[in-house]
Write a protein that holds these residues in place. Structure first.
Motif, mmCIF file in Angstrom:
data_model
loop_
_atom_site.group_PDB
_atom_site.id
_atom_site.type_symbol
_atom_site.label_atom_id
_atom_site.label_comp_id
_atom_site.label_asym_id
_atom_site.label_seq_id
_atom_site.Cartn_x
_atom_site.Cartn_y
_atom_site.Cartn_z
ATOM 1 N N ALA A 155 0.949 -1.174 0.101
ATOM 2 C CA ALA A 155 -0.142 -0.106 0.179
ATOM 3 C C ALA A 155 0.839 1.194 0.016
ATOM 4 N N ARG A 156 1.955 1.326 0.782
ATOM 5 C CA ARG A 156 2.823 2.410 0.677
ATOM 6 C C ARG A 156 3.605 2.613 -0.469
ATOM 7 N N GLU A 157 3.838 1.534 -1.191
ATOM 8 C CA GLU A 157 4.399 1.824 -2.413
ATOM 9 C C GLU A 157 3.236 2.221 -3.558
ATOM 10 N N ALA A 158 2.269 1.792 -3.681
ATOM 11 C CA ALA A 158 1.127 2.057 -4.525
ATOM 12 C C ALA A 158 0.682 3.541 -3.908
ATOM 13 N N ALA A 159 0.810 4.040 -3.076
ATOM 14 C CA ALA A 159 0.494 5.559 -2.745
ATOM 15 C C ALA A 159 1.580 6.362 -3.199
ATOM 16 N N GLY A 160 2.864 5.812 -3.042
ATOM 17 C CA GLY A 160 3.895 6.709 -3.828
ATOM 18 C C GLY A 160 3.866 6.870 -5.137
ATOM 19 N N ALA A 161 3.577 5.706 -6.128
ATOM 20 C CA ALA A 161 3.431 5.725 -7.467
ATOM 21 C C ALA A 161 2.171 6.652 -7.813
ATOM 22 N N ILE A 162 1.271 6.703 -7.173
ATOM 23 C CA ILE A 162 0.234 7.589 -7.359
ATOM 24 C C ILE A 162 0.431 8.986 -7.288
ATOM 25 N N ALA A 163 0.828 9.187 -6.107
ATOM 26 C CA ALA A 163 1.401 10.564 -6.024
ATOM 27 C C ALA A 163 2.423 10.899 -7.238
ATOM 28 N N THR A 164 3.205 10.184 -7.502
ATOM 29 C CA THR A 164 4.334 10.782 -8.690
ATOM 30 C C THR A 164 3.115 11.171 -9.924
ATOM 31 N N GLY A 165 2.355 10.284 -10.318
ATOM 32 C CA GLY A 165 1.552 10.704 -11.299
ATOM 33 C C GLY A 165 0.722 12.064 -11.084
ATOM 34 N N ALA A 218 1.825 14.369 -9.105
ATOM 35 C CA ALA A 218 2.493 15.633 -9.228
ATOM 36 C C ALA A 218 3.240 16.077 -10.610
ATOM 37 N N ARG A 219 3.015 14.857 -11.531
ATOM 38 C CA ARG A 219 3.267 15.736 -13.214
ATOM 39 C C ARG A 219 2.373 16.595 -13.282
ATOM 40 N N VAL A 220 0.954 16.565 -12.748
ATOM 41 C CA VAL A 220 -0.141 17.376 -13.149
ATOM 42 C C VAL A 220 -0.299 18.473 -12.369
ATOM 43 N N LEU A 221 -0.288 18.293 -11.233
ATOM 44 C CA LEU A 221 -0.523 19.539 -10.142
ATOM 45 C C LEU A 221 0.779 19.558 -9.172
ATOM 46 N N PRO A 222 1.839 19.928 -9.730
ATOM 47 C CA PRO A 222 3.077 19.885 -8.635
ATOM 48 C C PRO A 222 2.740 20.686 -7.297
ATOM 49 N N GLN A 223 1.860 21.571 -7.277
ATOM 50 C CA GLN A 223 1.688 22.468 -6.048
ATOM 51 C C GLN A 223 0.702 21.899 -5.244
ATOM 52 N N ALA A 224 0.028 20.984 -5.810
ATOM 53 C CA ALA A 224 -1.053 20.489 -4.845
ATOM 54 C C ALA A 224 -0.441 19.698 -3.470
ATOM 55 N N GLN A 225 -1.337 19.495 -2.651
ATOM 56 C CA GLN A 225 -1.041 18.969 -1.463
ATOM 57 C C GLN A 225 -1.526 17.539 -1.598
ATOM 58 N N ALA A 285 -2.935 7.740 -12.646
ATOM 59 C CA ALA A 285 -3.175 8.801 -12.028
ATOM 60 C C ALA A 285 -3.021 10.355 -12.656
ATOM 61 N N GLU A 286 -2.061 10.196 -13.396
ATOM 62 C CA GLU A 286 -1.645 11.438 -14.252
ATOM 63 C C GLU A 286 -2.909 11.868 -15.021
ATOM 64 N N SER A 287 -3.310 10.911 -15.842
ATOM 65 C CA SER A 287 -4.466 10.995 -16.884
ATOM 66 C C SER A 287 -5.709 11.222 -16.023
ATOM 67 N N LEU A 288 -6.060 10.755 -15.009
ATOM 68 C CA LEU A 288 -7.224 11.017 -14.432
ATOM 69 C C LEU A 288 -7.195 12.535 -13.748
ATOM 70 N N LEU A 289 -6.050 13.111 -13.457
ATOM 71 C CA LEU A 289 -6.005 14.422 -13.024
ATOM 72 C C LEU A 289 -6.124 15.366 -14.173
ATOM 73 N N ARG A 290 -5.462 14.975 -15.352
ATOM 74 C CA ARG A 290 -5.678 15.701 -16.291
ATOM 75 C C ARG A 290 -7.209 15.972 -16.787
ATOM 76 N N VAL A 291 -7.984 14.972 -16.789
ATOM 77 C CA VAL A 291 -9.388 14.890 -16.936
ATOM 78 C C VAL A 291 -10.135 15.789 -15.906
ATOM 79 N N TRP A 292 -9.613 15.741 -14.592
ATOM 80 C CA TRP A 292 -10.199 16.399 -13.626
ATOM 81 C C TRP A 292 -9.952 17.855 -13.764
ATOM 82 N N GLN A 293 -8.928 18.242 -14.377
ATOM 83 C CA GLN A 293 -8.584 19.638 -14.600
ATOM 84 C C GLN A 293 -9.724 20.031 -15.840
ATOM 85 N N LEU A 294 -9.602 19.318 -16.534
ATOM 86 C CA LEU A 294 -10.659 19.594 -17.789
ATOM 87 C C LEU A 294 -12.187 19.864 -17.211
ATOM 88 N N ALA A 295 -12.439 19.046 -16.065
ATOM 89 C CA ALA A 295 -14.055 18.964 -15.652
ATOM 90 C C ALA A 295 -13.906 20.205 -14.945
#
Length: 382
Positions: A16-26, A28-35, A366-376
């Motif tokens: 679960a820790r590794e998965a969280a890190g991978a999702i966070a990586t994606g 951050a590519r889209v929203l580097p300033q997000a918490q 995760a990156e793709s999801l946040l790009r769609v999220w931005q468009l929404a």
């Protein structure tokens, strides 16, 4: 913008820790300033201990105990000194993942090691025990745990029974006179991810025995042996726990935890969320990302992504899920608060390749999801 990243493990691929890190990586590519708040989760199965240690800051301790076949093994548990709380994951000592297919034996596997971990926690001064029951290799209704904690299970000749659920058919005397007296002052919360009773067609032996090596004949034998044990327990304690929802968890460990430890049986994901103060994290969150190896119709029974989504919905926070696979009936998760669910694969993949690429695929999805999220139009913080 605040995003809570709360996945379970992806079986055979990422913790679960590794998965969280991978999702966070994606993300951050889209929203580097997000918490990005990483909160690894679990529902009581293998890996839940890691999630609890990561979230609570508890110390990891290692104790030599016996595995499900009675062999020495080093098992981890958690100790939070400030609250005198111990975290014990059954799978660390008596887990199915430690056995090969050929070694699986529901007839003779034991929870002795779990009892040894609890004894170590008591020696450390534990006043509160969090016990998680997923991933077991056992079907002994907690008899091994009881033996480690001082109980004596004797046959007609007054000899201790050998390990395993099958031997319970020969139980003649349940001697609790030397059961560790410190248990009386111990508060126990037990994480279960099923609501099965101890016995019958939905019981521990019938439903979970086959995955632990039980044949149809073995299932019949084990169910009768556990019923015999339950009769002795009811006679000794004056209360019968065999029909309790969750009593059949981990081959009947739910039954033993309730009967002998006074445990409260709770859905694993709810217990873990309470331990990590998940409601506080959700108070000012904009989005939750969760996931695990497979989402399907059975996920509604208490698996991590659905439990996360239900809790997030109470706070008005939308939840998106990333699954290694979307199985039969997965669409039902939409009714439980998961706004959308996505599989990870980016094309036809053999399982070994998919497992090896899980981290990469999680980051990309995760990156793709946040790009769609931005468009929404949802990228503006509250």
């Amino acid at each position: 913008m605040k995003i809570i990243i709360a996945p379970d493990s992806y079986k055979d691929a990422l913790s679960a820790r590794e998965a969280a890190g991978a999702i966070a990586t994606g993300c951050a590519r889209v929203l580097p300033q997000a918490q990005l708040v990483q909160c690894p989760m679990g529902d009581g199965g293998e890996g839940t201990l890691d999630a609890l240690l990561a979230a609570t800051g508890a110390e990891r301790r290692v104790t030599e105990v016996h595995d499900a076949l009675g062999r020495p093994i080093n098992a981890s548990w958690g100790w939070h000194a400030a609250s005198a709380t111990a975290y014990v994951e059954l799978a660390e000592a008596s887990g199915l993942q430690a056995l090969t297919d050929a070694e699986r034996t529901a007839l003779h596997s034991t929870t002795l090691g779990v009892g040894e971990l609890i004894r170590d926690a008591l020696n450390a001064g534990a006043e509160h025990l969090i016990l998680t029951l997923g991933g077991s290799a056992t079907n002994d209704a907690g008899a091994g745990m009881l033996a480690a904690l001082g109980a004596r299970l004797l046959d007609a000749e007054g000899q201790p029974l050998p390990p395993g659920g099958a031997a319970l058919a020969r139980l003649t005397e349940l001697d609790l006179s030397d059961l560790d007296p410190r248990l009386a002052a111990l508060t126990v919360d037990t994480a279960v991810d099923v609501d099965n009773p101890l016995l019958g067609e939905r019981g521990a032996s019938a439903i979970f025995g086959p995955q632990k090596g039980a044949t149809p004949t073995d299932v019949t034998l084990l169910d009768a042996a556990l019923a015999h044990f339950a009769d002795h327990v009811a006679s000794a304690l004056g209360k019968d726990h065999r029909a309790l929802p969750g009593a059949g968890a981990a081959g009947g460990m739910g039954f033993a935890a309730a009967a002998f430890l006074g445990a409260r049986l709770q859905p694993g994901i709810d217990l873990v969320m309470d331990q990590v103060d998940f409601d506080r994290l959700l108070e000012d969150a904009d989005l939750v990302l969760t996931g695990e190896g497979q989402l399907d119709g059975q996920s509604l029974a208490g698996k991590t992504p659905v439990g996360i989504a239900r809790r997030a919905r109470r706070h008005g926070v939308p939840t998106l899920a990333l699954a290694g696979r979307l199985g039969d009936g997965w669409q039902a998760v939409h009714d439980e608060g998961i706004a959308a669910a996505f599989a990870l694969a980016d094309g036809p993949l053999a399982l070994p390749e998919a497992l090896g690429r899980t981290s990469e695929l999680l980051a990309d999805r995760a990156e793709s999801l946040l790009r769609v999220w931005q468009l929404a139009g949802r990228q503006t913080p509250r």
